[in-house]
Design an enzyme around this catalytic site. Sequence first.
Site, PDB file in Angstrom:
ATOM      1  N   TYR A 160       0.847  -1.197   0.000  1.00 36.74           N
ATOM      2  CA  TYR A 160       0.000   0.000   0.000  1.00 36.74           C
ATOM      3  C   TYR A 160       0.885   1.251   0.000  1.00 36.74           C
ATOM      4  O   TYR A 160       0.496   2.320  -0.449  1.00 36.74           O
ATOM      5  CB  TYR A 160      -0.930  -0.044   1.216  1.00 36.74           C
ATOM      6  N   LYS A 167      -2.536   8.352   3.975  1.00 36.45           N
ATOM      7  CA  LYS A 167      -3.656   8.187   4.914  1.00 36.45           C
ATOM      8  C   LYS A 167      -3.257   8.604   6.335  1.00 36.45           C
ATOM      9  O   LYS A 167      -4.073   9.152   7.085  1.00 36.45           O
ATOM     10  CB  LYS A 167      -4.181   6.748   4.892  1.00 36.45           C
TER      11      LYS A 167
HETATM   12  P1  NAD Z   1     -13.074   5.690  -6.506  1.00 34.94           P
HETATM   13  O1  NAD Z   1     -12.058   5.440  -7.571  1.00 34.94           O
HETATM   14  O2  NAD Z   1     -14.475   5.469  -6.844  1.00 34.94           O
HETATM   15  O3  NAD Z   1     -12.913   7.168  -5.918  1.00 34.94           O
HETATM   16  C1  NAD Z   1     -11.695   7.866  -5.915  1.00 34.94           C
HETATM   17  C2  NAD Z   1     -12.031   9.266  -6.381  1.00 34.94           C
HETATM   18  O4  NAD Z   1     -10.886  10.116  -6.293  1.00 34.94           O
HETATM   19  C3  NAD Z   1     -12.512   9.285  -7.849  1.00 34.94           C
HETATM   20  O5  NAD Z   1     -13.772   9.893  -7.908  1.00 34.94           O
HETATM   21  C4  NAD Z   1     -11.469  10.147  -8.528  1.00 34.94           C
HETATM   22  O6  NAD Z   1     -12.000  10.935  -9.588  1.00 34.94           O
HETATM   23  C5  NAD Z   1     -11.032  11.027  -7.362  1.00 34.94           C
HETATM   24  N1  NAD Z   1      -9.780  11.732  -7.625  1.00 34.94           N
HETATM   25  C6  NAD Z   1      -8.539  11.227  -7.829  1.00 34.94           C
HETATM   26  N2  NAD Z   1      -7.684  12.244  -8.108  1.00 34.94           N
HETATM   27  C7  NAD Z   1      -8.418  13.399  -8.066  1.00 34.94           C
HETATM   28  C8  NAD Z   1      -8.126  14.768  -8.269  1.00 34.94           C
HETATM   29  N3  NAD Z   1      -6.885  15.190  -8.598  1.00 34.94           N
HETATM   30  N4  NAD Z   1      -9.123  15.676  -8.140  1.00 34.94           N
HETATM   31  C9  NAD Z   1     -10.383  15.282  -7.824  1.00 34.94           C
HETATM   32  N5  NAD Z   1     -10.717  14.003  -7.624  1.00 34.94           N
HETATM   33  C10 NAD Z   1      -9.742  13.072  -7.754  1.00 34.94           C
HETATM   34  O7  NAD Z   1     -12.613   4.757  -5.280  1.00 34.94           O
HETATM   35  P2  NAD Z   1     -13.085   4.703  -3.745  1.00 34.94           P
HETATM   36  O8  NAD Z   1     -12.559   3.395  -3.258  1.00 34.94           O
HETATM   37  O9  NAD Z   1     -14.527   5.017  -3.648  1.00 34.94           O
HETATM   38  O10 NAD Z   1     -12.214   5.834  -3.065  1.00 34.94           O
HETATM   39  C11 NAD Z   1     -12.764   6.873  -2.276  1.00 34.94           C
HETATM   40  C12 NAD Z   1     -11.926   7.085  -1.022  1.00 34.94           C
HETATM   41  O11 NAD Z   1     -12.087   5.944  -0.168  1.00 34.94           O
HETATM   42  C13 NAD Z   1     -10.425   7.206  -1.276  1.00 34.94           C
HETATM   43  O12 NAD Z   1      -9.894   8.175  -0.387  1.00 34.94           O
HETATM   44  C14 NAD Z   1      -9.910   5.840  -0.910  1.00 34.94           C
HETATM   45  O13 NAD Z   1      -8.550   5.828  -0.531  1.00 34.94           O
HETATM   46  C15 NAD Z   1     -10.809   5.557   0.271  1.00 34.94           C
HETATM   47  N6  NAD Z   1     -10.846   4.152   0.711  1.00 34.94           N
HETATM   48  C16 NAD Z   1     -11.174   3.168  -0.159  1.00 34.94           C
HETATM   49  C17 NAD Z   1     -11.188   1.863   0.272  1.00 34.94           C
HETATM   50  C18 NAD Z   1     -11.510   0.763  -0.686  1.00 34.94           C
HETATM   51  O14 NAD Z   1     -11.227  -0.402  -0.377  1.00 34.94           O
HETATM   52  N7  NAD Z   1     -12.120   1.032  -1.826  1.00 34.94           N
HETATM   53  C19 NAD Z   1     -10.876   1.549   1.611  1.00 34.94           C
HETATM   54  C20 NAD Z   1     -10.558   2.586   2.489  1.00 34.94           C
HETATM   55  C21 NAD Z   1     -10.542   3.885   2.024  1.00 34.94           C
END
Ligand code: NAD
Length: 260
Positions: A160, A167
Amino acid sequence: MGGIVEGKRALVVGVANKRSIAWAIARRLDEEGAHVALTFQGERVEKDVRKLAGELGNGPVPVLPLDVMDDAQLDAAVAGAADALGGIDILVHAVAFGKVEDLGGRFMDVSDDGFQLALDISSWSLKRLAVRVEPHMRTAGGGAIVTMSYVAAERAVPGYNVMGIAKSALESIVRYLAWDMGPDNVRVNALSAGPVRTLAARGIPGFGDMVDNAIERSPLRRPIDADEVADAALFLCSDLARAVTGETLHVDAGYHAMAI
Ligand code: NAD
């Protein structure tokens, strides 16, 4: 009877498609009476986000372009959302990005610019958005900000890598924002979610193993889904959480509590 966020005005940043955690949160806030504004990053996802916006039931949903690295877009998105909604009470930040080469492999090989980019987009963007929503929340007499973290902020999760650092920084930013914004009754919290299959998750090498591992070692012995994260986000955004700030709430079937 109204929903638990009836009449609140929510800017939700981070919807890319129907699997996005931000989309599950937007839907839940909408169901409980909030008026939601969405943003999209780049033309590639604009059509999908506009289509999703049409599924929300609570009035016309403003959909605004936003790359969090672009100051002018940050200004315009926050101002545009506030104009269209008549203010902002809630900010959801669900944004992360790391270069493919900085995820997987050795942490030792993470590049300097990859580190800066990952932290700028995934961590510092929360502060950049908070500065811009602050006047609106102050006018409203308070507000709630929620961001998305992962257990790799607290423990080393091999592979990661740079996102773990991002994070950790994000959770720290939550605590500093909570202190600065608290006098205006603005609460700032993070949700630390277990693995959910989304677009961003697909970019993490070994994600399938992370899910299997989490199922085997979580007290609840099962995966979690985006709707469960959304329910916790709803709580943090609502008055039910009126004394909760500076917190990282785990929605991970208890995985973080274990040492096996
Ligand atoms: P996702 O790909 O649907 O969402 C990520 C978002 O970040 C996208 O909408 C993308 O357009 C946006 N993004 C990236 N760079 C950007 C920029 N420069 N400007 C504006 N937007 C930008 O995936 P997700 O899993 O829904 O991720 C959402 C959050 O949840 C993230 O912070 C991710 O780290 C966190 N998260 C995800 C998980 C998982 O397992 N999916 C677990 C814990 C935390």
